[in-house]
Design an enzyme around this catalytic site. Structure first.
Site, PDB file in Angstrom:
ATOM      1  N   GLU A 141       0.854  -1.192   0.000  1.00 12.93           N
ATOM      2  CA  GLU A 141       0.000   0.000   0.000  1.00 12.93           C
ATOM      3  C   GLU A 141       0.889   1.240   0.000  1.00 12.93           C
ATOM      4  OE1 GLU A 141      -2.959   0.077   3.120  1.00 12.93           O
ATOM      5  OE2 GLU A 141      -3.614   2.103   2.607  1.00 12.93           O
ATOM      6  N   ASN A 146      -6.657   1.681   2.738  1.00  8.51           N
ATOM      7  CA  ASN A 146      -7.353   2.950   2.928  1.00  8.51           C
ATOM      8  C   ASN A 146      -6.880   4.009   1.923  1.00  8.51           C
ATOM      9  OD1 ASN A 146      -8.606   1.733   5.095  1.00  8.51           O
ATOM     10  ND2 ASN A 146      -7.256   2.630   6.630  1.00  8.51           N
ATOM     11  N   GLU A 172     -12.603  -1.813   2.182  1.00 12.80           N
ATOM     12  CA  GLU A 172     -13.261  -1.604   3.491  1.00 12.80           C
ATOM     13  C   GLU A 172     -14.320  -0.495   3.436  1.00 12.80           C
ATOM     14  OE1 GLU A 172     -10.295  -1.233   6.611  1.00 12.80           O
ATOM     15  OE2 GLU A 172      -9.712  -3.332   6.382  1.00 12.80           O
ATOM     16  N   TYR A 188      -7.239  -8.574  11.600  1.00 10.51           N
ATOM     17  CA  TYR A 188      -5.920  -8.453  12.234  1.00 10.51           C
ATOM     18  C   TYR A 188      -5.997  -8.981  13.655  1.00 10.51           C
ATOM     19  CZ  TYR A 188      -4.659  -5.465   8.308  1.00 10.51           C
ATOM     20  OH  TYR A 188      -4.393  -4.980   7.048  1.00 10.51           O
ATOM     21  N   GLU A 208      -6.685  -9.082   3.580  1.00 16.03           N
ATOM     22  CA  GLU A 208      -5.840  -8.454   4.610  1.00 16.03           C
ATOM     23  C   GLU A 208      -5.907  -9.329   5.846  1.00 16.03           C
ATOM     24  OE1 GLU A 208      -6.119  -4.262   5.513  1.00 16.03           O
ATOM     25  OE2 GLU A 208      -6.677  -3.804   3.436  1.00 16.03           O
ATOM     26  N   GLN A 226       1.128  -6.453   5.707  1.00 18.26           N
ATOM     27  CA  GLN A 226       1.473  -6.192   4.337  1.00 18.26           C
ATOM     28  C   GLN A 226       2.811  -6.865   4.014  1.00 18.26           C
ATOM     29  OE1 GLN A 226       0.900  -2.051   3.307  1.00 18.26           O
ATOM     30  NE2 GLN A 226      -1.119  -1.960   4.260  1.00 18.26           N
TER      31      GLN A 226
HETATM   32  O1  AHR Z   1      -3.188  -2.638   6.248  1.00 21.77           O
HETATM   33  C1  AHR Z   1      -3.397  -1.456   6.937  1.00 21.77           C
HETATM   34  C2  AHR Z   1      -4.826  -0.936   6.786  1.00 21.77           C
HETATM   35  O2  AHR Z   1      -5.706  -1.807   7.448  1.00 21.77           O
HETATM   36  C3  AHR Z   1      -5.374  -0.861   5.393  1.00 21.77           C
HETATM   37  O3  AHR Z   1      -5.039   0.320   4.752  1.00 21.77           O
HETATM   38  C4  AHR Z   1      -6.852  -0.937   5.618  1.00 21.77           C
HETATM   39  O4  AHR Z   1      -7.522  -1.535   4.533  1.00 21.77           O
HETATM   40  C5  AHR Z   1      -6.996  -1.720   6.909  1.00 21.77           C
HETATM   41  O5  AHR Z   1      -7.837  -1.090   7.788  1.00 21.77           O
END
Ligand code: AHR
Length: 522
Positions: free
Chosen positions: A26, A71, A172, A243, A291, A348
């Protein structure tokens, strides 16, 4: 402590899609600027790509890479990152309060992908922009020539179409933090129109619609139902994100989080199938878990880097042995849902919650989580197998953060594993974690009708300190070859150290050819 497993070559979950070992770059923090792209670095090639990073990306083995967000994409004008560099605008990136110089864009990313041995998975902006701009990006990338946009790509060096197959319809979009956040109905309508125009431009592409950002979202379920109601006929995949973090220092509960991931996958699949049932459709929507990772170490440290600067360091989690153990199990969880999870992206890849870190004036190095990923991607190819497991379990309490109510996880098996029949290599590959923090585990796997020949290797990730980390100077946590695993009458016997993640490879007798000879092991 002993755990027994029974496998049968005919009892399968499904073929593992190699794209579950995807990555993510990103425009965030030092992922692009100072990560994959740093023209003034001694290892940079003629295009400014760090070759030390390229080497490690190839070592990780990421068949697809999602780009450019995240994002970030919800405020991005893709045109800004194309054409002569000196005419590219500097813009505010509202998502991460940074400056975006646009010196790296779509054409550079495609070039980088080719060098990294990965396929691009592009996201379009459905936040501040809409279906028209998304269609134009597909035309720019994939249309052979003869239109203003495709000729612009050719003038920018992309003589041949980029043939980008995978397209994320926004990012998202259910989250209030998203630039241009939409309601489920608004997003569903927009995504449908975008998918329609994008597929009219290139019918060979596949599109991914946004599902929930995580299953704790208040709109989870309703969001999927509504979005799929609009998009079912054109959508190929539903995207989900999640996450993990051990904010309250509760390791046994933290190590039970793969069960949470599995539950999320099951619930998302149920949403897809309910939407399909309502439409009486025979089509199945697959999941793109695009993600997933551990993300908590850097929480609250955003203020340490100055706002509105280029490549301001953000989300630089330094991972522990404990995190690597969890990541190994999350990979097994993805393999164990091979029938429905067809794409997944570790979020990432470089510097930002990443397996690879870079030093500005030094080299690139491997975080602890690099290792289970690289081994799973290299050897976890083929058919995911069902298993019957019998062994001891534990209960553990877990809070996602200090304000959250505790959740009691009951009956968590100490063994967390996945079993893969790698048909190309003629191997059974076992990925196995021992979640017991104090005791080793005696593991027995009855390989039944597999015709096992020998144990090729047992690689073990273990450290006496669960908080041990790697650094640019020292790779403290790395896999070590373990001796002692053996076959006895078709049963594998191995010992898994306390709090360890392991990969065991067992060679199988090669199927005989028509002339009676057997293929040589690679
Ligand atoms: O990976 C970090 C962020 O986590 C990304 O930009 C977003 O899609 C998610 O909230």
């Amino acid at each position: 402590m002993k755990t027994s497993v029974i496998l049968n070559r005919n009892f399968t979950i499904g073929e593992i899609d190699e794209r579950i070992y995807g990555g993510f770059i990103e425009h965030l923090g030092r992922a692009v600027y100072g990560g994959i792209y740093q023209p003034d670095h001694p290892s940079a090639d003629a295009d400014g790509f760090r070759t030390d990073v390229l080497g490690l990306i190839r070592e990780l083995g990421m068949p697809v890479t999602r780009y450019p967000g995240g994002n970030f994409v919800s405020g991005y004008n893709w045109e800004d990152g194309t054409g002569p560099r000196d005419r590219r605008p500097v813009r505010l990136d509202l998502a991460w309060k940074a400056l975006e110089p646009n010196t790296f864009g779509t054409d550079e990313f495609i070039k980088w992908c080719r060098r990294a041995g990965t396929a691009p998975m592009m996201a379009v902006n459905l936040g501040t922009r809409g279906p028209a701009e998304a269609q134009q990006l597909v035309e720019y990338c994939n249309f052979p020539g003869g239109t203003e946009l495709s000729e612009r790509r050719r003038a920018n060096g992309g003589r041949e179409p980029y043939r980008v197959k995978l397209w994320c319809l926004g990012n998202e979009m259910d989250g209030p933090w998203q630039t241009g956040h939409r309601t489920a109905d608004e997003y569903g309508r927009t995504a449908l129109e975008a998918a329609k125009m994008m597929k009219w431009t290139d019918p060979s592409i596949e599109v991914i619609v946004c599902g929930s950002s995580n299953d704790a979202m208040p709109t989870f379920g309703y969001w999927e139902e509504t979005v799929l109601e609009h998009t079912y006929d054109l959508a190929d995949y539903l995207s989900i994100h999640r996450y993990f973090g051990n904010r309250c220092g509760q390791t046994p509960g933290y190590l039970a989080q793969p069960e949470e991931m599995a539950g999320f996958i099951r619930r998302a699949v149920a949403c897809c199938d309910a939407a399909g049932a309502k439409k009486k459709s025979s089509k199945k929507i697959m999941l793109s878990f695009d993600e997933w990772n551990v993300w908590f170490h850097s929480n609250g440290r955003e203020k340490e880097s100055p706002e509105w600067t280029v490549g301001r360091p953000l989300l630089e989690d330094v991972y522990t042995m404990e995190d690597a153990l969890l990541v190994g199990m999350l990979l097994s969880t993805l393999q164990n849902h091979a029938d429905r999870v067809k794409i997944a992206c570790l979020a990432q890849s470089v510097n930002v919650i990443a397996p690879i870190m870079t030093e500005k004036d030094g080299g690139a190095w491997r975080q602890t989580i690099f290792h289970p990923f690289a081994l799973a991607s290299k050897y976890g190819r083929g058919i995911a197998l069902q298993s019957v497991v019998e062994g001891p379990c534990y209960d553990a309490e877990f809070r996602t953060d200090a304000d959250a109510p505790p959740v009691l996880h009951r009956g968590i098996p100490y063994l967390h594993a996945s079993f893969v029949h790698n048909t190309e290599r003629s191997e059974v590959v076992i990925f196995a974690a021992n979640r017991n923090l104090a005791e080793p585990m005696e593991l027995e796997v009855r390989l039944g009708d597999f015709d096992a020949v020998s144990v090729i290797e047992q690689q073990t990730l273990h450290h006496s300190d669960l908080k041990a980390v790697n650094s640019a100077e020292r790779e403290e946590v790395a896999p070590v070859a373990q001796q002692g695993a053996a076959l006895e009458n078709g049963t594998l016997k191995a010992v898994l150290l306390p709090a360890s993640w392991n990969m065991l490879r067992i060679s199988l007798r090669q199927p005989a050819r028509a002339d009676g000879s057997r293929q040589k092991q690679p």
